[in-house]
Design a protein around this motif. Structure first.
Motif, short mmCIF file in Angstrom:
data_model
loop_
_atom_site.label_atom_id
_atom_site.label_comp_id
_atom_site.label_asym_id
_atom_site.label_seq_id
_atom_site.Cartn_x
_atom_site.Cartn_y
_atom_site.Cartn_z
N LEU B 216 103.60 10.67 60.28
CA LEU B 216 104.39 11.61 59.46
C LEU B 216 104.02 11.49 57.99
CD1 LEU B 216 107.79 11.18 61.29
CD2 LEU B 216 106.53 13.34 61.07
N LYS B 217 103.47 10.31 57.63
CA LYS B 217 103.03 10.13 56.24
C LYS B 217 101.54 10.49 56.18
CE LYS B 217 101.98 6.83 52.68
NZ LYS B 217 101.29 5.55 52.56
N THR B 218 101.24 11.66 55.65
CA THR B 218 99.85 12.10 55.65
C THR B 218 99.24 12.02 54.26
OG1 THR B 218 100.52 14.39 55.33
CG2 THR B 218 100.15 13.68 57.58
N VAL B 219 97.95 11.80 54.24
CA VAL B 219 97.17 11.87 53.00
C VAL B 219 96.03 12.85 53.27
CG1 VAL B 219 97.70 9.55 52.18
CG2 VAL B 219 95.76 9.89 53.71
N SER B 220 95.49 13.43 52.21
CA SER B 220 94.44 14.40 52.46
C SER B 220 93.07 13.76 52.29
CB SER B 220 94.59 15.62 51.55
OG SER B 220 94.41 15.22 50.23
N SER B 370 80.73 16.48 68.14
CA SER B 370 81.55 16.71 66.96
C SER B 370 82.91 17.18 67.43
CB SER B 370 80.92 17.75 66.02
OG SER B 370 80.85 19.00 66.64
N GLY B 371 83.92 16.83 66.67
CA GLY B 371 85.26 17.23 67.08
C GLY B 371 86.30 16.73 66.10
N VAL B 372 87.55 17.05 66.43
CA VAL B 372 88.65 16.71 65.53
C VAL B 372 89.12 15.28 65.82
CG1 VAL B 372 90.95 17.37 64.76
CG2 VAL B 372 89.37 19.12 65.55
N ALA B 373 89.25 14.50 64.76
CA ALA B 373 89.82 13.15 64.89
C ALA B 373 91.34 13.30 64.94
CB ALA B 373 89.40 12.30 63.70
N LYS B 374 91.92 13.03 66.11
CA LYS B 374 93.38 13.17 66.26
C LYS B 374 94.03 11.80 66.05
CE LYS B 374 94.71 16.65 67.69
NZ LYS B 374 94.96 17.95 67.01
N ASN B 375 95.30 11.85 65.75
CA ASN B 375 96.10 10.61 65.63
C ASN B 375 95.33 9.56 64.81
OD1 ASN B 375 96.29 11.26 69.06
ND2 ASN B 375 97.83 11.92 67.62
N SER B 376 94.88 9.98 63.65
CA SER B 376 93.93 9.16 62.89
C SER B 376 94.48 8.78 61.51
CB SER B 376 92.62 9.92 62.71
OG SER B 376 92.04 10.13 63.98
N PHE B 377 93.95 7.66 61.00
CA PHE B 377 94.41 7.12 59.72
C PHE B 377 93.22 6.87 58.80
CE2 PHE B 377 97.58 6.08 62.86
CZ PHE B 377 98.78 6.34 62.21
N LEU B 378 93.42 7.18 57.52
CA LEU B 378 92.38 6.96 56.51
C LEU B 378 92.41 5.51 56.04
CD1 LEU B 378 90.26 8.25 54.54
CD2 LEU B 378 92.18 8.61 52.96
N ILE B 379 91.21 4.91 55.95
CA ILE B 379 91.10 3.55 55.37
C ILE B 379 90.25 3.64 54.12
CG2 ILE B 379 90.48 1.15 55.79
CD1 ILE B 379 90.29 1.77 58.77
N GLU B 380 90.76 3.09 53.04
CA GLU B 380 89.97 2.97 51.81
C GLU B 380 90.08 1.54 51.31
OE1 GLU B 380 90.27 7.53 50.05
OE2 GLU B 380 91.36 5.92 49.03
N ASP B 381 88.95 0.94 51.01
CA ASP B 381 88.90 -0.43 50.52
C ASP B 381 89.77 -1.38 51.35
OD1 ASP B 381 87.17 0.26 48.44
OD2 ASP B 381 88.85 0.98 47.24
N GLY B 382 89.68 -1.23 52.66
CA GLY B 382 90.35 -2.15 53.57
C GLY B 382 91.83 -1.90 53.77
N LYS B 383 92.35 -0.82 53.19
CA LYS B 383 93.79 -0.55 53.34
C LYS B 383 94.02 0.80 54.03
CE LYS B 383 95.72 -3.28 49.64
NZ LYS B 383 94.81 -3.61 48.57
N ILE B 384 95.01 0.82 54.92
CA ILE B 384 95.36 2.08 55.58
C ILE B 384 96.19 2.91 54.60
CG2 ILE B 384 96.63 3.15 57.50
CD1 ILE B 384 96.01 0.61 59.14
N LYS B 385 95.65 4.08 54.24
CA LYS B 385 96.30 4.90 53.21
C LYS B 385 97.30 5.89 53.79
CE LYS B 385 94.14 3.32 49.64
NZ LYS B 385 94.88 2.64 48.57
N GLY B 386 97.15 6.22 55.05
CA GLY B 386 98.07 7.18 55.67
C GLY B 386 97.33 7.98 56.72
N ALA B 387 98.07 8.84 57.41
CA ALA B 387 97.47 9.64 58.48
C ALA B 387 96.68 10.80 57.87
CB ALA B 387 98.56 10.17 59.40
N VAL B 388 95.67 11.22 58.59
CA VAL B 388 94.92 12.39 58.16
C VAL B 388 94.96 13.44 59.26
CG1 VAL B 388 93.31 11.27 56.57
CG2 VAL B 388 92.77 11.32 59.01
N ASN B 389 94.90 14.69 58.88
CA ASN B 389 94.70 15.74 59.87
C ASN B 389 93.63 16.69 59.39
OD1 ASN B 389 96.11 17.31 58.03
ND2 ASN B 389 98.05 16.97 59.09
#
Lengths: 462, 432
Positions: B216-220, B370-389
Motif C-alpha cells: 500500500l506504500k508505493t514509491v515511483s 519481458s513482463g510486469v514485476a508484480k508484488n515488487s519492492f524498490l531497493i536503493e542502497d540496501g534499503k527497501i524504499k517501498g512498493a513499485v507498480n
C-alpha cells in the motif's frame, strides 16, 4: 446425445432453497504433430451429474461421475447436506434469490463426434504442405483441438434447458532462426470457432493461405529488432484490443472480483475510458452477426442476454451471478457458467468486445510519428488494479506514419482505466477470436474481439 | 469409492482379448471435499466423487490414448475400441516403448482420511487471524480442500503400481486495501498432510500477507536501469518453469529449438546453482512414485554445480534423440538454501527490486522474457524504499542463470517444492 435422467428429479428439490441439477458431458479431442511426429493422439470424455443448493447465503455442491437417476439423487442429498453444514456454521441468514421467470431453452446445436482418423489426416496434410513449400523452416507444429460441452439443466426457479457448445480449432507454430542463429517462433489459431470439426473444416486447402501468411510474418520477424522499452504510442490490432477487453477490463468487472476489491468497485458510473470506448459482453448475437461462442442459458437457469460494461467511456455495469446481481441491485444476465460436471458455476465472460469506431486502420497508422503497430498476442494477464500485461508475438515499428521493421517478442503493460482514457482513434472493424481458454479456478472457452485502438502503453523492450 | 482393482482386472482382460501387445492404463477413484471463501465470506462446500480410466495402447508401433471417467464394462470396452482405432489411425514410430517389467509396489502417502471439521476450523481461524494481524488485507478468495485418491497402474509388461494418497491443499488470494486504494492480487499456496499448525504458520503465508499490506506504500520508479532483481521463491518457480519449457522439455528437444541442445554435461549456469527434481524428498508431499511409461520414479539432478546433467524427456523423445529419459516427470523442484541470509541479500543491493510475482508474455523460444514485476519492492542502497507498480523487467532466462549474485539461506517449503530467494544481476528494469 446426453440423455435426460434429471427432469423427473425436480420433485426431490427441497422447499425454501434454490436448487440446480445439471447433467453434463465434455469431450476433448487433440492431435499434435511436432516436427512431423504424432506426439499427441488423445480422446478424453468426462460425464456426470452435479447439484448445487443455495440456502441462506451459502452453497452446498456435490457431483458424481455417473449419469443416472440414482447418481442425481445422491448428489442432491449431498449438496443439501453441505448447504446445511455451511448454514449451521456460518449463518449469513440471507434470503433466497429474487425469482426469475421460468422457461425452457431448447438444444441449439448437436454435438457430432469426428473420427480421430480425420483429425490426423487433416493435420498430416497441413504438415506435408508446410514441409514441401517451406523446407528451410527449422521446425513446425500442427495442432488440432476439438472440445464440447453438452448440458441438461433444471432449476427450482428459472429456466431449464438442453444446451451444447462444440468448438474446433487448427493451430500452427512455425520456427526459424535469425541471421545470428537465434531461434524464433510464430503461432496462430489458423481457423476454427463454434461448431463441430466437420462443419468448419471441409478441406485442408482452406488453411494453406493462413500458412503462407504466417510464414511471411515469420520471415519479417526473422529480420526483427528488439522494441524500445518505455511508454509508446501504439496501434493495438484487433486481437490485442480483444485481449484488453477480456483481461484488463472484463475480469475487473466480474462481480465476484469486484467484491474481492477490484478497481471497478468505486468506478461504477464513472468515466474509465475515452468517450470513443464502448464495451459489451455479448451473449449470443452481436450487431455484426452471431457471437463467436454463443451462450443462451447459464448454469443458474438465467437466460443469457448482453451485458453492457462500458458505454461511451462510462463504466455502466458488472457481470453477475444471481447472488451478486442481488447484492449490487443489478439484473443477472446469464454469466454463471461451469466448465465440467464437477465444477460449480462461476461468473464468466462470454463474448467480450470493444465496439468499432469510425477510423480507417491506414489513417491510424499514418497518424503515428514514432510507435508500434502490434498485431498478434500469445497471452495476457491482469489483476484487481486493472494493471495488465500482454505478450506480443508480432508487431511492426511505425516511423513517420509508415510501417517499418518487424519487432521480436515483447510485452506491453498498462493500467486499463488509465490506458483506455488515452484511446483517441478506433478502427471501423472488429476482429473476433475464440480459440483460447480463460482460466479462473476452472477453464472456460470464451470469445473476445475488438477494433484497432490508438493509445499509449508501456512497451517492455530492451 | 469404486473398487478399482476389479475395474483394472476387467480392463486388462479386454486388452488381452484384443491381443494388444503394448499398452498401459491407470484406473483411479477420488473424493474431494472443498470449502470456498469468496469476497471475504465463506460461500461454498463441495463434495466431489470422480473416477478416471486412462488407456494408452500401441498397434503396430502406432500410439492412441483415451481417457474417460465411467468405469462400467461397456464404457471400458468402448474406451479400448476407441483407443485402438485412434492408434490405427496414427503414425508408426519405432521409438514408442514402455518400461520393462518393474517390481510391483504399493505406495501410501499423505493423509488418506480427512478431518473436515478441523479443516473448516483452520480456514475460519485463518480468516480471524488475518482480520486481527493484517487489518489492511482484504481476503479475495480461499480454497481449502482435501483430496484422496486410490489408483492402480498396470502395463502389458506385467508391472503394477498401486497408490493410496491424500493431501490437504490450501490457496489464498488477497490484496492490500485502504480506502479506494487496492494493491495487486497476491497469493499463497501450500499442500500439507497435517492440520496441527495454524495456516498462518505454513509456507510463506505470513510473509506474503505482510508484503501485500506493505504494497500500500508505493514509491515511483522512473526511467530505465540495468540492476539487480531478487526473485522470491514463488516467483522463482515461474522462471524455472519457463527454463524447463524452453530448454529441457520434450518439445524443445524434439524440435531442436533448445539453446542447450548440445550442452549436456556442460556449464549452463553459475556453479552455485544445483536444481533437483526430487519427488522422494521428505519435504515433498505425495510426490510422483512412477511414470506413465511404467518406470519407478527416482530423484535426479537437472543442473549440478551449474552443469546441465539431464533433460526432462519422456521415454519416446529419449529414444528418438538418443538422450536419456528423465528419471521422473514431476515438477518437484528443489534448490537448497545458500550462504546469504535474506536480509544481507537485500542490504547488498545498490539498485534493484524484489520481485514477488511476474506477469509476462511467454518467453521467446531463445529465453528472452519481458513482463510486469508484480508484488515488487524498490531497493536503493540496501534499503527497501517501498512498493513499485507499472515496472517492467526484461532479460534472458539462460543469461539470468549465469548472472547469479546470491542464494538465500532461507527456503520456502510448500509441499510441492523447496526454493530459496535468488538474486540476479544485469536485468533491465524499466519504470514509467
Amino acid at each position: 446425445m446426453l440423455g435426460d435422467f434429471i427432469s423427473e428429479k425436480r420433485t426431490l428439490f427441497s422447499t425454501g432453497v434454490h436448487t440446480e441439477l445439471r447433467a453434463q458431458e465434455n469431450r476433448q479431442r487433440r492431435v499434435n504433430l511436432v516436427a512431423g511426429n504424432l506426439t499427441t493422439n488423445n480422446r478424453t470424455e468426462t460425464s456426470g451429474v452435479s447439484a448445487r443448493v443455495y440456502k441462506n447465503g451459502v452453497y452446498g455442491f456435490s457431483s458424481m461421475a455417473e449419469c443416472s437417476g440414482q447418481a442425481a439423487e445422491t448428489v442432491l442429498k449431498a449438496a443439501t447436506e453441505n448447504a446445511v453444514f455451511m448454514d449451521s456454521h456460518i449463518g449469513k441468514e440471507k434470503g433466497n434469490y429474487p425469482q426469475i421467470p421460468a422457461g425452457t431453452v431448447l438444444l441449439n446445436k448437436e454435438v457430432v463426434d469426428t473420427e480421430q482418423k480425420k483429425y490426423i489426416e487433416f493435420a498430416r496434410d497441413l504438415d506435408d504442405y508446410i514441409v514441401k513449400k517451406y523446407p528451410k523452416l527449422s521446425s513446425r507444429t500442427v495442432s488440432i483441438s476439438a472440445d464440447s460441452m453438452e448440458k441438461r439443466i433444471i432449476t427450482s426457479d428459472g429456466y431449464s434447458g438442453h444446451i451444447a457448445s462444440p468448438r474446433a480449432y487448427v493451430y500452427l507454430f512455425l520456427n526459424s532462426e535469425t541471421a545470428a542463429g537465434v531461434p524464433i517462433e510464430l503461432f496462430c489459431a489458423a481457423a476454427g470457432g463454434f461448431g463441430n470439426f466437420e462443419d468448419i473444416f471441409t478441406d485442408p486447402a482452406m488453411i494453406y493461405p493462413k500458412i503462407d501468411e504466417l510464414y511471411e510474418k515469420l520471415m519479417h520477424k526473422r529480420e526483427g529488432v528488439y522494441a524500445e522499452a518505455g511508454k509508446k504510442t501504439v496501434i493495438l490490432g484487433g486481437f490485442l484490443s480483444g485481449m484488453l477487453a477480456h483481461e484488463a477490463v472484463g475480469h475487473t468487472v466480474e462481480a465476484d472480483i469486484v467484491l474481492g476489491g477490484s478497481v471497478a468497485g468505486p468506478a461504477l458510473n464513472k468515466r474509465v475510458a475515452s468517450d470513443l470506448v464502448t464495451m459489451v459482453d455479448y451473449a449470443h448475437t452481436t450487431p455484426f452477426g452471431p457471437a463467436p461462442l454463443p451462450v443462451f442459458l447459464d448454469d443458474e437457469g438465467t437466460p443469457a442476454e448482453d451485458a453492457v460494461l462500458i458505454k461511451d467511456g462510462i463504466l455502466t455495469g458488472y457481470m453477475n451471478s444471481r447472488e451478486t446481481a442481488e447484492h449490487f441491485g443489478m439484473k443477472p444476465q446469464g454469466n454463471a457458467r461451469a466448465w465440467s460436471f464437477s465444477d460449480e458455476p462461476l461468473i464468466r465472460m462470454r463474448n467480450t468486445a470493444v465496439l468499432p469506431g469510425k477510423d480507417k486502420l491506414e489513417d491510424m497508422i499514418a497518424s503515428v510519428e514514432d510507435g508500434y503497430y502490434l498485431t498478434d498476442t500469445v497471452n495476457g494477464q491482469a489483476d484487481l488494479t486493472g494493471e495488465f500485461m500482454f505478450g506480443v508475438s508480432m508487431g511492426y515499428e511505425i516511423k513517420h506514419g509508415k510501417l517499418g521493421r518487424a519487432i521480436l517478442d515483447t510485452t506491453i503493460s498498462g493500467v486499463a482505466f488509465d490506458m483506455l482514457k488515452s484511446v483517441d482513434m478506433v478502427s471501423d472493424s472488429v476482429i473476433w477470436s475464440s480459440s483460447g481458454f480463460c482460466g479462473k479456478k476452472q477453464i472456460m472457452p470464451v470469445g473476445l474481439g475488438g477494433p484497432a485502438l490508438r493509445c499509449q502503453v508501456m512497451v517492455g523492450g530492451r | 469409492m469404486e473398487n478399482i482393482r476389479i475395474v483394472a482386472d476387467k480392463t486388462e482382460e479386454i486388452l488381452q482379448e484384443k491381443h494388444i501387445g503394448m499398452a498401459y492404463f491407470t484406473v483411479s477413484a477420488s473424493e474431494m471435499r472443498e470449502f470456498n471463501v469468496e469476497g471475504g465470506e465463506f460461500s461454498l462446500f463441495r463434495t466431489l466423487y470422480d473416477n478416471e480410466l486412462s488407456i494408452t495402447a500401441y498397434k503396430d508401433q502406432k500410439k492412441g490414448a483415451v481417457s474417460i471417467n465411467r468405469l462400467e464394462e461397456t464404457a471400458i470396452r468402448d474406451a479400448v475400441d476407441t483407443c485402438l482405432k485412434s492408434a490405427e489411425s496414427g503414425v508408426a514410430d519405432s521409438n514408442h516403448a514402455i518400461a520393462p517389467k518393474q517390481e510391483n509396489e504399493v505406495f501410501r502417502q499423505g493423509v488418506y482420511e480427512p478431518d473436515i471439521d478441523r479443516l473448516f476450523e483452520r480456514a475460519r481461524e485463518w480468516m480471524e487471524d488475518v482480520k486481527e494481524q493484517f487489518p489492511k488485507i482484504m481476503v479475495h478468495d480461499i480454497v481449502v480442500s482435501h483430496t484422496k485418491r486410490h489408483s492402480v497402474y498396470r502395463n502389458t509388461n506385467g508391472t503394477e503400481f498401486e497408490s493410496f494418497s491424500g493431501e490437504y491443499a490450501v490457496s489464498f488470494g488477497f490484496a492490500g486495501h485502504e480506502g479506494d486504494q487496492t494493491t495487486s492480487l497476491c497469493g499463497s499456496y501450500f499442500t500439507t498432510d497435517s492440520l496441527e499448525k495454524p495456516f498462518m504458520s505454513m509456507g510463506s503465508v505470513k510473509k506474503d500477507l505482510q508484503d501485500a499490506q506493505d504494497q500500500l506504500k508505493t514509491v515511483s520508479l522512473t526511467g530505465k536501469l540495468e540492476g539487480t532483481v531478487i526473485l522470491t521463491p514463488e516467483c522463482l518457480s515461474e522462471f524455472l518453469y519457463g527454463m524447463i519449457g524452453n530448454y529441457v522439455s520434450d518439445n524443445a528437444v524434439l524440435e531442436k529449438t533448445s539453446i542447450w541442445l548440445n550442452k549436456l554435461n556442460e556449464k549452463v549456469a553459475d556453479e552455485r546453482i544445483t536444481i533437483l527434481s526430487a519427488p522422494f524428498d521428505e519435504r515433498i508431499l505425495c510426490g510422483q512414485r512412477y511414470t506413465q511409461e511404467g518406470f519407478k520414479a527416482q530423484n535426479y539432478e537437472l543442473i549440478k554445480d551449474g552443469v546441465l546433467k539431464s533433460f526432462m524427456l519422456s521415454l519416446y523423445v529419449a529414444n528418438k534423440t538418443g538422450l536419456e529419459r528423465a528419471k521422473n516427470t514431476s515438477y518437484n523442484l528443489i534448490i537448497e538454501g545458500g550462504e546469504t541470509p535474506y536480509e544481507e541479500m537485500v542490504k547488498s543491493v545498490k539498485n534493484g527490486i524484489i520481485v514477488g510475482g511476474f506477469s509476462g508474455g511467454q518467453p521467446s523460444i531463445n529465453g528472452d522474457f519481458s513482463g510486469v514485476a508484480k508484488n515488487s519492492f524498490l531497493i536503493e542502497d540496501g534499503k527497501i524504499k517501498g512498493a513499485v507498480n507499472e515496472v517492467m523487467i526484461s532479460s534472458n532466462l539462460a543469461e539470468l542463470l549465469n548472472h547469479l549474485i546470491a542464494i538465500s539461506k532461507e527456503t520456502v517449503e510448500n509441499g510441492s517444492g523447496v526454493l530459496p530467494y535468488m538474486a540476479f544481476s544485469n536485468v533491465v528494469i524499466a519504470g514509467k
